[in-house]
Design an enzyme around this catalytic site. Structure first.
Site, PDB file in Angstrom:
ATOM      1  N   LYS A  16       0.838  -1.212   0.000  1.00 40.93           N
ATOM      2  CA  LYS A  16       0.000   0.000   0.000  1.00 40.93           C
ATOM      3  C   LYS A  16       0.868   1.256   0.000  1.00 40.93           C
ATOM      4  O   LYS A  16       0.587   2.216  -0.716  1.00 40.93           O
ATOM      5  CB  LYS A  16      -0.919   0.018   1.228  1.00 40.93           C
ATOM      6  CG  LYS A  16      -1.953  -1.085   1.274  1.00 40.93           C
ATOM      7  CD  LYS A  16      -2.889  -0.952   2.465  1.00 40.93           C
ATOM      8  CE  LYS A  16      -2.191  -1.054   3.790  1.00 40.93           C
ATOM      9  NZ  LYS A  16      -1.628  -2.400   4.063  1.00 40.93           N
ATOM     10  N   VAL A  18       3.946   1.565  -1.106  1.00 36.76           N
ATOM     11  CA  VAL A  18       4.629   1.710  -2.402  1.00 36.76           C
ATOM     12  C   VAL A  18       3.692   2.335  -3.425  1.00 36.76           C
ATOM     13  O   VAL A  18       4.069   3.273  -4.147  1.00 36.76           O
ATOM     14  CB  VAL A  18       5.152   0.350  -2.912  1.00 36.76           C
ATOM     15  CG1 VAL A  18       5.721   0.493  -4.319  1.00 36.76           C
ATOM     16  CG2 VAL A  18       6.204  -0.202  -1.976  1.00 36.76           C
ATOM     17  N   LYS A  40      -2.883   9.286   6.337  1.00 40.64           N
ATOM     18  CA  LYS A  40      -2.795   7.954   6.942  1.00 40.64           C
ATOM     19  C   LYS A  40      -3.658   8.055   8.197  1.00 40.64           C
ATOM     20  O   LYS A  40      -3.204   8.522   9.242  1.00 40.64           O
ATOM     21  CB  LYS A  40      -1.346   7.628   7.295  1.00 40.64           C
ATOM     22  CG  LYS A  40      -1.157   6.283   7.999  1.00 40.64           C
ATOM     23  CD  LYS A  40      -1.200   5.125   7.043  1.00 40.64           C
ATOM     24  CE  LYS A  40      -0.889   3.816   7.752  1.00 40.64           C
ATOM     25  NZ  LYS A  40      -0.877   2.664   6.824  1.00 40.64           N
ATOM     26  N   ASP A  48       4.996   4.865   7.962  1.00 46.75           N
ATOM     27  CA  ASP A  48       4.430   5.549   6.806  1.00 46.75           C
ATOM     28  C   ASP A  48       4.411   7.062   6.930  1.00 46.75           C
ATOM     29  O   ASP A  48       4.841   7.772   6.026  1.00 46.75           O
ATOM     30  CB  ASP A  48       3.011   5.040   6.532  1.00 46.75           C
ATOM     31  CG  ASP A  48       3.013   3.580   6.096  1.00 46.75           C
ATOM     32  OD1 ASP A  48       4.032   3.137   5.561  1.00 46.75           O
ATOM     33  OD2 ASP A  48       2.012   2.892   6.317  1.00 46.75           O
ATOM     34  N   GLY A 110      -4.910   3.112   3.757  1.00 40.20           N
ATOM     35  CA  GLY A 110      -5.515   2.324   4.816  1.00 40.20           C
ATOM     36  C   GLY A 110      -4.483   1.550   5.607  1.00 40.20           C
ATOM     37  O   GLY A 110      -3.270   1.700   5.433  1.00 40.20           O
ATOM     38  N   GLY A 112      -3.560  -2.494   7.094  1.00 38.85           N
ATOM     39  CA  GLY A 112      -3.913  -3.901   6.976  1.00 38.85           C
ATOM     40  C   GLY A 112      -4.739  -4.185   5.733  1.00 38.85           C
ATOM     41  O   GLY A 112      -4.559  -3.580   4.677  1.00 38.85           O
ATOM     42  N   ASN A 169       1.367  -6.155  -6.818  1.00 43.36           N
ATOM     43  CA  ASN A 169       2.644  -5.613  -6.357  1.00 43.36           C
ATOM     44  C   ASN A 169       3.630  -6.732  -6.091  1.00 43.36           C
ATOM     45  O   ASN A 169       3.341  -7.676  -5.353  1.00 43.36           O
ATOM     46  CB  ASN A 169       2.452  -4.799  -5.077  1.00 43.36           C
ATOM     47  CG  ASN A 169       3.786  -4.297  -4.533  1.00 43.36           C
ATOM     48  OD1 ASN A 169       4.553  -3.651  -5.240  1.00 43.36           O
ATOM     49  ND2 ASN A 169       4.084  -4.611  -3.276  1.00 43.36           N
ATOM     50  N   TYR A 202       9.149  -4.918  -8.166  1.00 38.14           N
ATOM     51  CA  TYR A 202       9.861  -4.822  -6.884  1.00 38.14           C
ATOM     52  C   TYR A 202      10.841  -3.654  -6.948  1.00 38.14           C
ATOM     53  O   TYR A 202      11.568  -3.481  -7.924  1.00 38.14           O
ATOM     54  CB  TYR A 202      10.618  -6.120  -6.613  1.00 38.14           C
ATOM     55  CG  TYR A 202      11.501  -6.050  -5.387  1.00 38.14           C
ATOM     56  CD1 TYR A 202      10.942  -6.098  -4.120  1.00 38.14           C
ATOM     57  CD2 TYR A 202      12.886  -5.923  -5.516  1.00 38.14           C
ATOM     58  CE1 TYR A 202      11.750  -6.032  -2.983  1.00 38.14           C
ATOM     59  CE2 TYR A 202      13.694  -5.860  -4.386  1.00 38.14           C
ATOM     60  CZ  TYR A 202      13.121  -5.913  -3.130  1.00 38.14           C
ATOM     61  OH  TYR A 202      13.917  -5.840  -2.024  1.00 38.14           O
ATOM     62  N   LEU A 203      10.856  -2.842  -5.898  1.00 41.27           N
ATOM     63  CA  LEU A 203      11.756  -1.695  -5.835  1.00 41.27           C
ATOM     64  C   LEU A 203      12.732  -1.875  -4.677  1.00 41.27           C
ATOM     65  O   LEU A 203      12.314  -1.984  -3.525  1.00 41.27           O
ATOM     66  CB  LEU A 203      10.972  -0.392  -5.642  1.00 41.27           C
ATOM     67  CG  LEU A 203      10.067   0.062  -6.785  1.00 41.27           C
ATOM     68  CD1 LEU A 203       9.367   1.354  -6.397  1.00 41.27           C
ATOM     69  CD2 LEU A 203      10.870   0.260  -8.066  1.00 41.27           C
TER      70      LEU A 203
END
Length: 226
Positions: A16, A18, A40, A48, A110, A112, A169, A202-203
């Site tokens: 989320k 990313v 958030k 975050d 969000g 979870g 993702n 993937y980063l």
């Protein structure tokens, strides 16, 4: 254009942050004349809000990004009880309304999965419905993701969430074959009847704003921002 968008997930640690970071980077690259707010609503533990505050020019304080934070990285009602506090959604709602009033667009991340508890009575899906938040669901490329996607979409329908699409993702390096075998697009779309809007690679460095903007440009942004 939508006024706000919720980035939800099938579970915790699915990407989320990313996706939210990629959309922030894209917006700040291509929508220079329009203002963006990031929310958030509730954070347990650290992560975050500190990331958004440090790496993105949002002109928001930590409290404006995240009005309700608890120290323990647990479900909000559990974390709040450990501190002798309550999950005050009025505070969160007030900040959300303030951002909607002052910004052209608000990205809400969000916590979870859609079924994760926000209070003793409400889940993330309930919040998405009650706040009329169009929602994008992040699905990780890993074993078990198909079942998680189907379950979360079913919950979204049951709760009346306006689910716009899914984004896959890569939570670890993955090949096209991995994606096809672990999260086959045709199968997930067939089972959920919800479109997949793209795939996040993937980063290794998830704070590279140029790279984040680039991967966001490969998503179906017409659905995300329209």
């Amino acid at each position: 254009m939508k006024k706000s968008l919720l980035i939800a997930g099938t579970d915790t640690n699915v990407g989320k942050t990313v996706l939210t970071s990629a959309l922030i980077s894209y917006w700040q690259t291509y929508y220079l004349s329009k203002s963006l707010g990031v929310l958030k609503p509730i954070q347990t533990g650290k992560g975050d809000r500190e990331l958004y505050h440090e790496y993105f020019p949002l002109n928001q304080s930590l409290e404006e990004i995240n009005p309700l934070q608890f120290e323990a990285p647990l479900a909000p009602p559990v974390a709040a009880e450990l501190e002798g506090k309550i999950v005050d959604l009025k505070l969160v709602w007030s900040q959300f309304c303030q951002l909607q009033k002052n910004r052209d667009f608000v990205l809400v991340e969000g916590l979870g999965g859609l079924g994760s508890p926000v209070t003793d009575e409400l889940t993330v899906a309930d919040l998405a419905r009650d706040w009329h938040l169009p929602t994008i669901l992040v699905v990780p490329v890993r074993l078990g993701a198909i079942a998680q996607a189907v379950a979360n979409v079913a919950l979204a329908r049951q709760k009346g969430v306006s689910l716009q699409g899914l984004v896959l993702n890569c939570v670890q390096p993955c090949s096209p074959q991995d994606i096809e075998q672990l999260t086959p697009i045709h199968l997930i779309e067939s089972l959920t009847q919800i479109p997949i809007l793209g795939i996040l690679p993937y980063l290794e460095v998830p704070t590279d704003r140029e790279k984040l903007s680039e991967i966001a440009s490969n998503l179906n942004l017409e659905i995300i921002f329209s």
